[in-house]
Scaffold this motif. Structure first.
Motif, PDB file in Angstrom:
ATOM      1  N   HIS A 105      52.084  53.365 -28.960  1.00  0.00           N
ATOM      2  CA  HIS A 105      51.375  54.061 -27.882  1.00  0.00           C
ATOM      3  C   HIS A 105      51.776  53.434 -26.545  1.00  0.00           C
ATOM      4  O   HIS A 105      51.521  52.254 -26.301  1.00  0.00           O
ATOM      5  CB  HIS A 105      49.867  53.950 -28.089  1.00  0.00           C
ATOM      6  CG  HIS A 105      49.404  54.515 -29.393  1.00  0.00           C
ATOM      7  ND1 HIS A 105      48.934  55.804 -29.537  1.00  0.00           N
ATOM      8  CD2 HIS A 105      49.372  53.962 -30.652  1.00  0.00           C
ATOM      9  CE1 HIS A 105      48.621  56.023 -30.801  1.00  0.00           C
ATOM     10  NE2 HIS A 105      48.867  54.917 -31.496  1.00  0.00           N
ATOM     11  N   ALA A 106      52.404  54.222 -25.690  1.00  0.00           N
ATOM     12  CA  ALA A 106      52.891  53.716 -24.411  1.00  0.00           C
ATOM     13  C   ALA A 106      52.131  54.356 -23.258  1.00  0.00           C
ATOM     14  O   ALA A 106      51.885  55.566 -23.249  1.00  0.00           O
ATOM     15  CB  ALA A 106      54.383  53.991 -24.270  1.00  0.00           C
ATOM     16  N   ILE A 107      51.774  53.514 -22.278  1.00  0.00           N
ATOM     17  CA  ILE A 107      51.030  53.990 -21.118  1.00  0.00           C
ATOM     18  C   ILE A 107      51.487  53.199 -19.896  1.00  0.00           C
ATOM     19  O   ILE A 107      51.839  52.016 -19.998  1.00  0.00           O
ATOM     20  CB  ILE A 107      49.506  53.845 -21.353  1.00  0.00           C
ATOM     21  CG1 ILE A 107      48.702  54.628 -20.326  1.00  0.00           C
ATOM     22  CG2 ILE A 107      49.081  52.378 -21.409  1.00  0.00           C
ATOM     23  CD1 ILE A 107      47.241  54.820 -20.718  1.00  0.00           C
ATOM     24  N   GLN A 108      51.526  53.861 -18.760  1.00  0.00           N
ATOM     25  CA  GLN A 108      51.952  53.198 -17.519  1.00  0.00           C
ATOM     26  C   GLN A 108      50.775  53.064 -16.573  1.00  0.00           C
ATOM     27  O   GLN A 108      49.942  53.967 -16.474  1.00  0.00           O
ATOM     28  CB  GLN A 108      53.060  54.000 -16.834  1.00  0.00           C
ATOM     29  CG  GLN A 108      53.497  53.408 -15.480  1.00  0.00           C
ATOM     30  CD  GLN A 108      54.684  54.133 -14.883  1.00  0.00           C
ATOM     31  OE1 GLN A 108      55.755  54.179 -15.470  1.00  0.00           O
ATOM     32  NE2 GLN A 108      54.505  54.706 -13.704  1.00  0.00           N
ATOM     33  N   GLY A 164      57.090  55.738 -26.201  1.00  0.00           N
ATOM     34  CA  GLY A 164      55.820  56.289 -26.646  1.00  0.00           C
ATOM     35  C   GLY A 164      55.980  57.266 -27.800  1.00  0.00           C
ATOM     36  O   GLY A 164      56.467  58.382 -27.624  1.00  0.00           O
ATOM     37  N   ARG A 165      55.574  56.836 -28.988  1.00  0.00           N
ATOM     38  CA  ARG A 165      55.613  57.672 -30.200  1.00  0.00           C
ATOM     39  C   ARG A 165      54.295  57.488 -30.938  1.00  0.00           C
ATOM     40  O   ARG A 165      54.222  56.770 -31.939  1.00  0.00           O
ATOM     41  CB  ARG A 165      56.802  57.273 -31.092  1.00  0.00           C
ATOM     42  CG  ARG A 165      58.173  57.443 -30.479  1.00  0.00           C
ATOM     43  CD  ARG A 165      58.522  58.917 -30.264  1.00  0.00           C
ATOM     44  NE  ARG A 165      59.856  59.088 -29.689  1.00  0.00           N
ATOM     45  CZ  ARG A 165      60.110  59.135 -28.397  1.00  0.00           C
ATOM     46  NH1 ARG A 165      59.114  58.996 -27.525  1.00  0.00           N
ATOM     47  NH2 ARG A 165      61.341  59.334 -27.951  1.00  0.00           N
ATOM     48  N   PRO A 166      53.249  58.107 -30.430  1.00  0.00           N
ATOM     49  CA  PRO A 166      51.919  57.866 -31.024  1.00  0.00           C
ATOM     50  C   PRO A 166      51.846  58.184 -32.506  1.00  0.00           C
ATOM     51  O   PRO A 166      51.123  57.506 -33.246  1.00  0.00           O
ATOM     52  CB  PRO A 166      50.993  58.762 -30.196  1.00  0.00           C
ATOM     53  CG  PRO A 166      51.882  59.713 -29.468  1.00  0.00           C
ATOM     54  CD  PRO A 166      53.179  59.011 -29.271  1.00  0.00           C
ATOM     55  N   CYS A 223      50.975  58.593 -25.809  1.00  0.00           N
ATOM     56  CA  CYS A 223      49.955  57.796 -26.499  1.00  0.00           C
ATOM     57  C   CYS A 223      48.815  58.704 -26.929  1.00  0.00           C
ATOM     58  O   CYS A 223      48.700  59.848 -26.477  1.00  0.00           O
ATOM     59  CB  CYS A 223      49.429  56.662 -25.612  1.00  0.00           C
ATOM     60  SG  CYS A 223      48.471  57.192 -24.181  1.00  0.00           S
ATOM     61  N   ALA A 224      47.973  58.182 -27.791  1.00  0.00           N
ATOM     62  CA  ALA A 224      46.801  58.930 -28.230  1.00  0.00           C
ATOM     63  C   ALA A 224      45.865  59.154 -27.050  1.00  0.00           C
ATOM     64  O   ALA A 224      45.718  58.283 -26.188  1.00  0.00           O
ATOM     65  CB  ALA A 224      46.077  58.170 -29.339  1.00  0.00           C
ATOM     66  N   VAL A 283      50.617  49.479 -32.022  1.00  0.00           N
ATOM     67  CA  VAL A 283      50.790  48.578 -30.885  1.00  0.00           C
ATOM     68  C   VAL A 283      50.796  49.406 -29.609  1.00  0.00           C
ATOM     69  O   VAL A 283      51.192  50.575 -29.604  1.00  0.00           O
ATOM     70  CB  VAL A 283      52.093  47.750 -31.029  1.00  0.00           C
ATOM     71  CG1 VAL A 283      53.311  48.655 -31.053  1.00  0.00           C
ATOM     72  CG2 VAL A 283      52.213  46.713 -29.922  1.00  0.00           C
ATOM     73  N   VAL A 284      50.330  48.793 -28.523  1.00  0.00           N
ATOM     74  CA  VAL A 284      50.311  49.442 -27.214  1.00  0.00           C
ATOM     75  C   VAL A 284      51.375  48.802 -26.330  1.00  0.00           C
ATOM     76  O   VAL A 284      51.453  47.576 -26.209  1.00  0.00           O
ATOM     77  CB  VAL A 284      48.931  49.301 -26.540  1.00  0.00           C
ATOM     78  CG1 VAL A 284      48.978  49.817 -25.099  1.00  0.00           C
ATOM     79  CG2 VAL A 284      47.872  50.043 -27.340  1.00  0.00           C
TER      80      VAL A 284
END
Length: 272
Positions: free
Chosen positions: A217-220, A210-212, A175-176, A142-143
């Motif tokens: 996957h976390a992005i701002q 964020g723990r890819p 994230c990746a 999940v993103v």
């Protein structure tokens, strides 16, 4: 669900956090402020309206209606700075981005009040965010997309004019790289300026979740708000800020952001 906390559940592998679009300030806190306008000045104005199309894409949205001046749910709850050595605001800010004092003399929150505000607003917001991430992650990656905006020129925080798109993954930790590349490519199509891990590398939310390696996957995304509203040149005042939301002006940016969110969903789907 508390009336200040809004959760729209979707089925797509995308959760959008809206931590700074709220403007609600409890009367007992507002009475201690130097100016209610100053306390709302640094909101991420209209970002919730800007992204409302995401509901039709199946995204999940988590939003707090409480002003960041009451408590900033995108700051480290321990009080540690996210950008050591650089100017930033804290968990319960006492000044604006421009350095104006928010509280009247001797009216700033003490440690006990900060802890109470954390328990009242910070913890429930993140519990809701975590619940939605856990719900969707049972089906695969999940993103988490943390949505922000800021005035294009804030000399106390950064030099010159901020790029239009500011993508943050904390130097590749949250994230990746394929996700960051996909978001960047979607922004390039706009022809507007962009930067990855520039002044804004991702706040506490992005860094915390964020723990890819675990499929999260976390992005701002920090937008310079000139991309969707009139951004006054020079100091802002109650007479010219916030600029009203104009759907026609925002239409192009919404198209760009739809492309960005489509890339986020496609990335997650491709790893299921």
């Amino acid at each position: 669900m508390q009336d200040w906390l809004t959760v729209h559940e979707g089925s797509a592998p995308l959760v959008i956090g809206l931590p700074h679009t709220g403007t609600d300030i409890p009367p007992e806190i507002e009475a201690r402020l130097t100016s209610p306008w100053l306390a709302r000045k640094d909101a991420d104005w209209w970002v919730d309206r800007l992204y409302d199309f995401a509901l039709d894409m199946g995204a999940t949205l988590v939003r707090t209606g409480v002003s960041r001046s009451v408590i900033d749910v995108n700051r480290d709850p321990s009080g540690a700075s996210l950008y050591p050595g650089m100017t930033t605001t804290g968990l319960c800010p006492t000044e604006t981005f421009d350095g104006e004092l928010l509280y009247r003399p001797d009216q700033q929150p003490d440690a006990a009040e900060i802890e109470q505000r954390r328990a009242t607003w910070f913890d429930p917001y993140h519990a809701a965010l975590r619940d939605q991430l856990d719900r969707l992650r049972t089906r695969g990656p999940v993103v988490l997309y943390d949505a922000h905006s800021i005035r294009s020129v804030v000399p106390r925080l950064f030099e010159g004019e901020l790029p239009q798109f500011n993508i943050g993954d904390n130097d590749g930790a949250t994230c990746a790289p394929e996700l960051t590349q996909a978001v960047q490519a979607a922004c390039v199509v706009s022809g507007d300026s962009l930067v990855v891990n520039g002044r804004f590398k991702g706040g506490w939310t992005t860094r915390h979740y964020g723990r890819p390696d675990a499929g999260l996957h976390a992005i701002q995304m920090e937008l310079a708000d000139r991309g969707y509203i009139l951004d006054p040149v020079g100091p802002v005042s109650p007479q010219n800020w916030p600029s009203p939301y104009e759907p026609e002006r925002a239409q192009a940016m919404r198209s760009h952001l739809r492309r960005v969110l489509t890339a986020c969903i496609a990335f997650a789907d491709s790893h299921r």
